[in-house]
Motif scaffolding. Structure first.
Motif, PDB file in Angstrom:
ATOM      1  N   ARG A  93       0.847  -1.210   0.000  1.00 50.10           N
ATOM      2  CA  ARG A  93       0.000   0.000   0.000  1.00 50.10           C
ATOM      3  C   ARG A  93       0.876   1.251   0.000  1.00 50.10           C
ATOM      4  NH1 ARG A  93      -5.338  -0.476   2.631  1.00 50.10           N
ATOM      5  NH2 ARG A  93      -4.701   1.186   4.041  1.00 50.10           N
ATOM      6  N   TYR A  94       1.136   1.783  -1.206  1.00 53.79           N
ATOM      7  CA  TYR A  94       1.927   3.013  -1.354  1.00 53.79           C
ATOM      8  C   TYR A  94       1.164   3.987  -2.251  1.00 53.79           C
ATOM      9  CZ  TYR A  94       6.073   1.023   0.868  1.00 53.79           C
ATOM     10  OH  TYR A  94       6.943   0.486   1.770  1.00 53.79           O
ATOM     11  N   LEU A  95       1.246   5.271  -1.902  1.00 54.52           N
ATOM     12  CA  LEU A  95       0.584   6.324  -2.681  1.00 54.52           C
ATOM     13  C   LEU A  95       1.610   7.374  -3.068  1.00 54.52           C
ATOM     14  CD1 LEU A  95      -2.084   7.594  -3.752  1.00 54.52           C
ATOM     15  CD2 LEU A  95      -2.263   8.793  -1.558  1.00 54.52           C
ATOM     16  N   LYS A  96       1.477   7.883  -4.285  1.00 52.48           N
ATOM     17  CA  LYS A  96       2.393   8.909  -4.769  1.00 52.48           C
ATOM     18  C   LYS A  96       1.654  10.241  -4.886  1.00 52.48           C
ATOM     19  CE  LYS A  96       5.977   9.673  -8.279  1.00 52.48           C
ATOM     20  NZ  LYS A  96       6.611   9.109  -9.485  1.00 52.48           N
ATOM     21  N   LEU A  97       2.137  11.244  -4.134  1.00 54.75           N
ATOM     22  CA  LEU A  97       1.578  12.589  -4.179  1.00 54.75           C
ATOM     23  C   LEU A  97       2.697  13.605  -4.315  1.00 54.75           C
ATOM     24  CD1 LEU A  97      -1.189  12.628  -1.388  1.00 54.75           C
ATOM     25  CD2 LEU A  97      -1.540  12.879  -3.839  1.00 54.75           C
ATOM     26  N   ASN A  98       2.525  14.529  -5.219  1.00 59.99           N
ATOM     27  CA  ASN A  98       3.536  15.575  -5.418  1.00 59.99           C
ATOM     28  C   ASN A  98       4.917  14.995  -5.699  1.00 59.99           C
ATOM     29  OD1 ASN A  98       1.586  17.598  -4.917  1.00 59.99           O
ATOM     30  ND2 ASN A  98       1.902  17.375  -2.705  1.00 59.99           N
ATOM     31  N   GLY A  99       4.943  13.871  -6.400  1.00 56.79           N
ATOM     32  CA  GLY A  99       6.205  13.258  -6.764  1.00 56.79           C
ATOM     33  C   GLY A  99       6.858  12.426  -5.680  1.00 56.79           C
ATOM     34  N   VAL A 100       6.217  12.297  -4.510  1.00 55.93           N
ATOM     35  CA  VAL A 100       6.788  11.550  -3.385  1.00 55.93           C
ATOM     36  C   VAL A 100       5.903  10.340  -3.100  1.00 55.93           C
ATOM     37  CG1 VAL A 100       7.466  11.628  -0.954  1.00 55.93           C
ATOM     38  CG2 VAL A 100       7.745  13.652  -2.412  1.00 55.93           C
ATOM     39  N   SER A 101       6.509   9.175  -2.963  1.00 52.17           N
ATOM     40  CA  SER A 101       5.789   7.947  -2.662  1.00 52.17           C
ATOM     41  C   SER A 101       5.933   7.631  -1.175  1.00 52.17           C
ATOM     42  CB  SER A 101       6.345   6.791  -3.505  1.00 52.17           C
ATOM     43  OG  SER A 101       5.621   5.608  -3.254  1.00 52.17           O
ATOM     44  N   PHE A 102       4.821   7.257  -0.519  1.00 53.64           N
ATOM     45  CA  PHE A 102       4.884   6.973   0.919  1.00 53.64           C
ATOM     46  C   PHE A 102       3.877   5.872   1.252  1.00 53.64           C
ATOM     47  CE2 PHE A 102       2.290  10.655   0.007  1.00 53.64           C
ATOM     48  CZ  PHE A 102       1.057  10.317   0.547  1.00 53.64           C
ATOM     49  N   PRO A 103       4.118   5.136   2.359  1.00 49.13           N
ATOM     50  CA  PRO A 103       3.233   4.026   2.726  1.00 49.13           C
ATOM     51  C   PRO A 103       1.881   4.520   3.226  1.00 49.13           C
ATOM     52  CG  PRO A 103       4.883   4.379   4.428  1.00 49.13           C
ATOM     53  CD  PRO A 103       5.266   5.265   3.289  1.00 49.13           C
ATOM     54  N   VAL A 104       0.828   3.716   2.986  1.00 51.36           N
ATOM     55  CA  VAL A 104      -0.523   4.044   3.441  1.00 51.36           C
ATOM     56  C   VAL A 104      -0.910   3.062   4.537  1.00 51.36           C
ATOM     57  CG1 VAL A 104      -2.946   4.215   2.778  1.00 51.36           C
ATOM     58  CG2 VAL A 104      -1.166   4.972   1.192  1.00 51.36           C
ATOM     59  N   LYS A 105      -1.098   3.577   5.751  1.00 56.21           N
ATOM     60  CA  LYS A 105      -1.453   2.746   6.905  1.00 56.21           C
ATOM     61  C   LYS A 105      -2.886   2.986   7.378  1.00 56.21           C
ATOM     62  CE  LYS A 105       3.341   2.761   8.591  1.00 56.21           C
ATOM     63  NZ  LYS A 105       4.219   3.089   9.742  1.00 56.21           N
ATOM     64  N   CYS A 106      -3.501   4.061   6.895  1.00 58.09           N
ATOM     65  CA  CYS A 106      -4.836   4.432   7.380  1.00 58.09           C
ATOM     66  C   CYS A 106      -5.925   3.605   6.711  1.00 58.09           C
ATOM     67  CB  CYS A 106      -5.085   5.911   7.129  1.00 58.09           C
ATOM     68  SG  CYS A 106      -5.330   6.307   5.373  1.00 58.09           S
ATOM     69  N   LYS A 107      -7.145   3.755   7.219  1.00 66.51           N
ATOM     70  CA  LYS A 107      -8.302   3.121   6.593  1.00 66.51           C
ATOM     71  C   LYS A 107      -8.752   3.965   5.406  1.00 66.51           C
ATOM     72  CE  LYS A 107     -10.022   1.075  10.904  1.00 66.51           C
ATOM     73  NZ  LYS A 107     -11.156   1.037  11.852  1.00 66.51           N
ATOM     74  N   ILE A 108      -9.293   3.311   4.381  1.00 64.37           N
ATOM     75  CA  ILE A 108      -9.751   3.996   3.171  1.00 64.37           C
ATOM     76  C   ILE A 108     -11.174   3.538   2.872  1.00 64.37           C
ATOM     77  CG2 ILE A 108      -9.270   4.483   0.736  1.00 64.37           C
ATOM     78  CD1 ILE A 108      -6.448   3.280   1.263  1.00 64.37           C
ATOM     79  N   LYS A 109     -12.017   4.479   2.452  1.00 60.03           N
ATOM     80  CA  LYS A 109     -13.386   4.100   2.097  1.00 60.03           C
ATOM     81  C   LYS A 109     -13.911   5.004   0.996  1.00 60.03           C
ATOM     82  CE  LYS A 109     -17.806   2.702   4.050  1.00 60.03           C
ATOM     83  NZ  LYS A 109     -18.592   2.508   5.288  1.00 60.03           N
ATOM     84  N   LYS A 110     -14.721   4.433   0.119  1.00 64.76           N
ATOM     85  CA  LYS A 110     -15.401   5.191  -0.947  1.00 64.76           C
ATOM     86  C   LYS A 110     -16.832   5.445  -0.489  1.00 64.76           C
ATOM     87  CE  LYS A 110     -16.006   6.699  -5.273  1.00 64.76           C
ATOM     88  NZ  LYS A 110     -17.419   6.934  -5.413  1.00 64.76           N
ATOM     89  N   ILE A 111     -17.213   6.723  -0.421  1.00 64.40           N
ATOM     90  CA  ILE A 111     -18.568   7.106  -0.020  1.00 64.40           C
ATOM     91  C   ILE A 111     -19.216   7.833  -1.188  1.00 64.40           C
ATOM     92  CG2 ILE A 111     -19.959   8.471   1.589  1.00 64.40           C
ATOM     93  CD1 ILE A 111     -17.784   8.081   3.663  1.00 64.40           C
ATOM     94  N   GLY A 112     -20.373   7.380  -1.592  1.00 62.85           N
ATOM     95  CA  GLY A 112     -21.032   7.943  -2.770  1.00 62.85           C
ATOM     96  C   GLY A 112     -21.777   9.238  -2.493  1.00 62.85           C
ATOM     97  N   LEU A 113     -21.106  10.359  -2.658  1.00 63.91           N
ATOM     98  CA  LEU A 113     -21.744  11.673  -2.570  1.00 63.91           C
ATOM     99  C   LEU A 113     -21.563  12.381  -3.912  1.00 63.91           C
ATOM    100  CD1 LEU A 113     -20.481  12.914   0.913  1.00 63.91           C
ATOM    101  CD2 LEU A 113     -22.635  11.804   0.402  1.00 63.91           C
ATOM    102  N   SER A 114     -22.498  13.249  -4.257  1.00 64.23           N
ATOM    103  CA  SER A 114     -22.375  13.977  -5.517  1.00 64.23           C
ATOM    104  C   SER A 114     -22.996  15.354  -5.390  1.00 64.23           C
ATOM    105  CB  SER A 114     -23.067  13.217  -6.653  1.00 64.23           C
ATOM    106  OG  SER A 114     -23.029  13.989  -7.843  1.00 64.23           O
TER     107      SER A 114
END
Length: 409
Positions: A93-114
């Protein structure tokens, strides 16, 4: 109706004691380090820029963190990559933001709002407008064409579902004419509308126009005999209307006003216990210049307590506003005298940096904080920080360090 009146009165409709704006002067890293639970609502929703990228980078590394993605995600957007990690193994679980890659330890969820209207809402708007020309844009091409085809089957106007970049020419042969309203009865009063004379205005309007609807400009004309668009004149006129029982907005078109019936006015003029919602709106209106964080109500004692981070730093002018509030509502209002010690500690650590602070102590009786630093700052800088702390909190700040014996206050 309540939300609309807040907007008309100039009260911020989206914030209250629990929902606050992160202003430029507030340090995001301090908010992230809050000991209490905090929820951040930030853009962009795809994590392509804006403050959301900062919060995502910090929260992703927290095992007790939680990131909720609430909207559509482009295939190449960081938000989409984050959602793809839902099924990934922990070590992958790694995410790249602003050119920097870092580990993801948190919980993630998709919530359907529009923020977009659905099909029924779009159809409802088209039906109410009864427009001659309806042009569908901004959306999935197949969805647009299918929706346009379905509506065209039962709609008399012209429906367009153009391709991207296509130009459409619309000829308006018979533009709608502005209706000029006849207003034969005008008071032509010279003084400003006020609580003292609005009853006479109501009697006049009711006698000549009953419950006919008027714009603010028209009512101003009926009162003064002057046709004006000057906001300096119209704003105070509107405030009187908003705070009276004699006139009210149309429920669906709040830019229109009408005189109220006598029986409804009589009911409202009877002494009634204000609701908690009405009291909250009154607090927002009268204390918007004071940085309160929480409102507590006691129905038994008919009292309200305002919570501040730093009650000892409040200007004494608030006492005058307290008395005025009690006179208008019949409820007493006081201050919670307890300081927010977490907020004070965040301020101190912000002054000197988290790494440089060895320990912080406070003494309630003396209203004094003491901070021990690993490395002493310059004396002049320390004096300025102490003065700033006293001004913002009402408490004294004493600075010592491990490499000096003298105190700075």
């Amino acid at each position: 109706q309540s939300l609309a009146k807040k907007i008309l009165k100039g009260i911020e409709p989206f914030y209250d004691e629990n929902i606050i704006e992160v202003k430029p002067a507030m340090k995001r890293e301090e908010l992230i380090d809050e000991k209490e639970s905090v929820v951040f609502v930030a853009s962009s929703g795809m994590l392509t820029g804006g403050p959301s990228t900062y919060y995502a980078e910090k929260i992703a590394a927290m095992e007790n963190g939680y990131i909720a993605i609430t909207g559509y995600q482009d295939e190449e957007a960081p938000g989409k990559h984050l959602l793809d990690l839902l099924d990934a193994e922990e070590g992958e679980r790694y995410l790249k933001l602003n050119g920097v890659s870092f580990p993801v330890k948190c919980k993630i969820k998709k919530i359907g709002l529009s923020a977009h209207s659905d099909k029924n809402e779009i159809c409802g708007v088209i039906e109410r407008l009864s427009a001659r020309n309806v042009i569908f844009v901004h959306g999935n091409e197949d969805v647009i064409r299918n929706l346009a085809k379905e509506i065209a089957a039962n709609y008399r106007g012209r429906i367009f579902a153009p391709d991207c970049g296509e130009q459409i020419t619309i000829s308006i042969k018979n533009p709608r004419k502005q209706i000029i309203k006849e207003l034969p009865y005008v008071m032509q009063r010279k003084e400003e509308l006020s609580e003292q004379n609005i009853m006479h205005f109501h009697h006049y309007i009711w006698e000549h126009y009953q419950q006919q609807l008027f714009t603010l400009n028209e009512l101003f004309y009926l009162w003064s005999g002057i046709k004006s668009t000057d906001e300096d004149k119209l704003d105070p006129f509107q405030q009187v209307l908003l705070n009276t029982v004699y006139f009210e907005n149309d429920r669906k078109r709040l830019f229109l006003w009408k005189a109220r019936e006598e029986k409804d006015i009589a009911l409202d003029l009877e002494k009634k216990e204000p609701t908690q919602q009405q009291l909250g709106s009154k607090v927002e209106e009268m204390f918007r210049g004071y940085p309160y964080k929480k409102i507590s109500y006691s129905n038994e004692n008919r009292s309200i307590t305002l919570g501040f981070d730093f009650p000892d730093a409040l200007d004494q002018s608030i006492e005058t506003t307290f008395r005025q509030f009690t006179e208008e509502t019949g409820w007493s209002i006081t201050i919670n005298e307890n300081m927010n010690f977490n907020a004070a500690e965040m301020m101190i650590r912000g002054y000197f940096g988290y790494e440089n602070v060895d320990r912080i102590s406070y003494f309630i009786v003396n209203k004094r904080y003491q901070v021990v630093l690993k490395k002493a700052p310059e004396t002049l800088q320390s004096k300025k920080l102490c003065d700033d702390f006293l001004k913002n909190t009402g408490w004294e700040l004493v600075i010592t360090s491990q490499d000096q014996t003298a105190d700075v206050t």
